[in-house]
Design a protein around this motif. Structure first.
Motif, short mmCIF file in Angstrom:
data_model
loop_
_atom_site.label_atom_id
_atom_site.label_comp_id
_atom_site.label_asym_id
_atom_site.label_seq_id
_atom_site.Cartn_x
_atom_site.Cartn_y
_atom_site.Cartn_z
N PRO A 114 0.55 -1.37 0.14
CA PRO A 114 0.47 0.22 0.10
C PRO A 114 0.59 1.32 -0.27
O PRO A 114 1.76 0.88 0.92
CB PRO A 114 -0.75 -0.11 1.28
CG PRO A 114 -0.23 -0.88 2.13
CD PRO A 114 0.68 -2.51 1.00
N GLN A 115 0.49 2.07 -0.09
CA GLN A 115 1.03 3.18 -1.04
C GLN A 115 0.39 4.67 -0.35
O GLN A 115 -0.76 4.95 -0.76
CB GLN A 115 1.54 3.15 -2.22
CG GLN A 115 2.04 2.75 -2.78
CD GLN A 115 3.33 2.76 -3.82
OE1 GLN A 115 3.43 4.07 -4.93
NE2 GLN A 115 4.45 2.25 -3.29
N THR A 116 1.17 5.69 -0.21
CA THR A 116 0.85 7.62 0.10
C THR A 116 0.55 8.12 -1.15
O THR A 116 1.29 8.14 -1.85
CB THR A 116 1.33 7.84 1.46
OG1 THR A 116 1.04 7.20 2.70
CG2 THR A 116 0.52 9.08 1.31
N LEU A 117 -0.76 8.63 -1.73
CA LEU A 117 -0.40 8.63 -2.57
C LEU A 117 -1.22 9.74 -2.82
O LEU A 117 -2.10 10.78 -2.20
CB LEU A 117 -1.54 7.98 -3.80
CG LEU A 117 -1.36 6.15 -4.19
CD1 LEU A 117 -2.14 5.77 -5.12
CD2 LEU A 117 0.07 6.42 -4.45
N LEU A 148 -8.17 2.71 -5.90
CA LEU A 148 -6.90 3.22 -5.30
C LEU A 148 -6.82 2.05 -3.55
O LEU A 148 -6.35 1.49 -2.86
CB LEU A 148 -6.28 3.83 -5.15
CG LEU A 148 -5.22 4.06 -6.83
CD1 LEU A 148 -5.23 5.56 -7.34
CD2 LEU A 148 -4.27 2.99 -6.98
N ASP A 153 -4.59 1.82 -0.76
CA ASP A 153 -3.83 2.12 -0.49
C ASP A 153 -4.27 4.03 -0.26
O ASP A 153 -5.77 4.12 0.56
CB ASP A 153 -3.18 3.08 -2.07
CG ASP A 153 -2.22 2.21 -3.22
OD1 ASP A 153 -1.43 1.62 -2.83
OD2 ASP A 153 -3.25 1.39 -4.02
N ARG A 523 -5.38 -0.83 -11.03
CA ARG A 523 -3.87 -0.69 -9.86
C ARG A 523 -2.43 -0.10 -10.59
O ARG A 523 -2.03 0.66 -11.18
CB ARG A 523 -4.02 -1.03 -8.53
CG ARG A 523 -3.34 -0.03 -7.71
CD ARG A 523 -2.85 -1.19 -6.75
NE ARG A 523 -1.98 -0.51 -5.82
CZ ARG A 523 -0.95 -0.94 -5.53
NH1 ARG A 523 -0.08 -1.54 -5.88
NH2 ARG A 523 -0.19 -0.20 -4.36
#
Length: 589
Positions: A114-117, A148, A153, A523
């Motif tokens: 998981p990313q911080t977007l 996302l 995310d 994604r």
RNA sequence: GUCCCCGUAGCUCAGCCGGAUAGAGCGCCGGAUUCCUAAUCCGGAGGCCACAGGUUCAAAUCCUGUCGGGGACGCCA
């Protein structure tokens, strides 16, 4: 990949590894020959060359190694070495049962990374009404944010309004000409100013084109607007107060269009919010010797060794010393990096701005804010009319988004009424609501089903049809399941153990199993049409299943309970899938 | 001029980290309704995947070139 796809992939990977081959050859995917297999693996062919072995021999070895494992019912070798896989009915039944009870994910799974977007889309302008091009960034951006987040995310979306350019100067000066007595034009006044806006959205959409037209052939008029912008940038209180009114009034209007489309943003920031960062940012960049003067402007050269094309420089300040499009975008990056520390920033902006973003991204890396590979420009193509040229009004002007949505609404209502199929007890409020949901489904699905990067032809009549690959068709299938399950519940028919016995049932469950992979790819590629394709396939598979079998009216009680359970699995995934596309189905229609 | 995207069935589009008879929707032709919404479903016809070379056991998919369409290329955003 889905539950079954994953399991098979792992089994085949081990098989290839045990045979002394690359486990990646064990890639398993849905068969494109449904009459021959459920899944296929082509790794034996790909691996033959590297291993200098006969592909059929490898295939035979792999088939023997994996037979009987997990969900595998049979593995057959075809042609030069294709591995055709059948899964057991039991495995399919378990898959469907799991999707039915998984009310959160419907068979999909959260991502491992998981990313911080930051997701930048929308790009609406103050005072300029949105046009058809804004439809794309809105629905693509909104769908990506939904997908996302769904996959785990951490997404912060920002509309990034165009609220800082020459258009603000035009508005200020044009308003001054019309209402010179307003307190905002008193240069000496520092406040307070009235809380009530002196203009409505209609005023704004009249003033801007008015001023813009005048400035076009009157350099002096244009200069006044530039001067106003400069004073606003310098902090003139009356102008700042006006700006805020313009922004507030515009946002209120924008929320109507976005609301209709089901689009939302976390942040309603704009270019003006990056502006406070600019002076220090520019000074710092100059101090570090990263910018240089060129023709009176301050630029950051962004070309590199090995470039195969020309890169114009990043424009930090123009020759009048003013900040520009580049500057505010860079300052916005700085702000976002400091405030959110994102892993990545995504921009859903017209493909034509590709070069602009390459310049900005390179500059961002040069000045050390964030590395270029963590910035993504997700470009999209233009919306064309049925003549293949950019979509225009009959008069040849730009079509406003609001007019477009109204056209869609009229068309949706027309089709609902002319079908004459809505039951008479549905009142006017519910009819209006259904019309809105149909129009939204038509617009969103029409836009999203196309590959993001290419242009597409906008054909309202086709998009609002209940037949074919359309939003309304999806709605119809979703409503149909809802009605069916509601009726079944009323009649006391409950769900039971799922049994998979027919081709239609197999096909349906195999489609359900593909949800996870579709989301994963959506994604990875930032391509909503992949999810659209899956949801449409699901609706279609369900329709075929529905046509082939009795469900609530099935005489065999166990079979009836099984099919109702299968319908619940489909309903669960279809509702989640539609929601991710931003489409909502009414209870009935 | 340089660079980017695109060219697949009559039309609108998928497929493009190479693989078995190239898929879908619309349109066309033919079927299905004593049965949960036929706004549906089933079947059929329809394609030298722009063109020419190349790589490969295998090319719509990768490489090169040509033609055709769209777009971008410092002081607008």
């Amino acid at each position: 990949m889905g539950h079954l796809g994953n399991e098979l992939g792992a089994i085949f990977a081990r098989g290839f590894e045990a045979a002394g081959l690359d486990p990646r050859l064990g890639d398993v995917r849905r068969s494109d020959k449904p009459d021959m297999a459920d899944f296929q693996c082509n790794g034996a062919l790909a691996g033959a060359k590297a291993a200098k072995r006969n592909p059929r021999e490898i295939a035979t070895q792999i088939a023997e190694a994996v037979t009987g494992q997990g969900p595998i019912a049979s593995v057959e070798i075809a042609g030069p070495g294709f591995l055709n896989i059948r899964v057991t009915d039991d495995a399919l039944a378990r898959t469907a049962a799991a999707i039915r009870t998984d009310t959160n994910m419907a068979g999909a799974s959260k991502v491992a990374d998981p990313q911080t977007l930051i997701l930048d889309f929308g790009g609406a302008n103050v005072a300029k009404p949105m046009h058809v091009g804004h439809l794309r960034t809105a629905v693509i951006g909104d769908t990506l944010q939904r997908v996302l987040r769904f996959l785990g995310d951490q997404v912060t979306s920002d509309i990034h309004m165009g609220d800082w350019g020459l258009q603000m100067g035009h508005l200020i000066t044009e308003l001054e000409d019309e209402q010179p007595g307003l307190p905002y034009f008193d240069a000496a006044k520092t406040g307070p100013f009235p809380r009530q806006s002196p203009v409505t959205i209609d005023d704004l959409s009249r003033l801007y084109p008015q001023a813009s037209a005048k400035a076009k052939d009157d350099p002096e008029r244009n200069k006044r607007s530039q001067q106003a912008v400069a004073e606003m940038q310098a902090g003139r209180a009356g102008y700042r107060a006006l700006l805020q009114h313009f922004v507030d009034v515009s946002i209120k209007a924008l929320k109507i269009d976005y609301g209709f489309l089901g689009v939302s943003f976390d942040l309603w920031l704009g270019e003006k919010d990056a502006e406070p960062f600019i002076p220090d940012m520019v000074a710092d960049i100059k101090a570090r010797g990263l910018a240089k003067e060129d023709d009176g402007a301050w630029i950051i050269p962004v070309e590199r060794e090995g470039d195969t094309k020309d890169y114009p420089p990043f424009m930090l300040l123009n020759s009048r010393g003013a900040s520009m499009y580049h500057t505010s975008d860079l300052a916005t990056i700085l702000d976002r990096v400091q405030t959110y520390s994102p892993d990545r920033m995504l921009y859903v902006v017209d493909q034509r701005q590709a070069l602009h973003f390459e310049q900005v991204f390179r500059a961002a890396e040069i000045v050390g804010y964030i590395s270029e590979d963590r910035l993504e420009h997700l470009g999209f193509g233009t919306v064309n009319g049925t003549d293949g040229k950019p979509f225009k009004t009959r008069a040849g002007g730009t079509l406003k988004l609001g007019d477009l949505t109204n056209m869609a609404l009229d068309e949706a209502n027309k089709k609902i009424e002319e079908g004459g199929r809505l039951s008479a007890d549905i009142g006017p409020d519910e009819r209006a609501r259904i019309g809105q949901l149909v129009a939204r489904a038509a617009l969103r699905f029409a836009d999203l089903q196309n590959t993001r990067t290419t242009n597409y032809v906008f054909d309202l009549d086709r998009f609002t049809s209940f037949e074919g690959k359309t939003g309304p068709y999806l709605l119809y299938q979703a409503v149909r399941i809802k009605s069916l399950l509601r009726k079944a519940a009323d009649e006391g028919n409950v769900a039971g153990d799922i049994r998979i016995e027919s081709d239609a049932e197999r096909a349906l469950v195999l489609t359900l199993d593909g949800f996870s992979l579709a989301l994963q790819q959506t994604r990875d590629k930032r391509m909503p049409h992949i999810l659209c394709e899956h949801v449409y396939n699901l609706a279609q598979s369900f329709a075929a299943f529905y046509g082939a079998h009795k469900i609530a009216s099935e005489d065999d009680a166990d079979l009836r309970a099984s099919r109702i359970a299968l319908c619940q699995a489909v309903a669960n995934q279809l509702n989640i899938g539609l929601d991710l596309i931003g489409i909502e189905a009414p209870e009935r229609m």
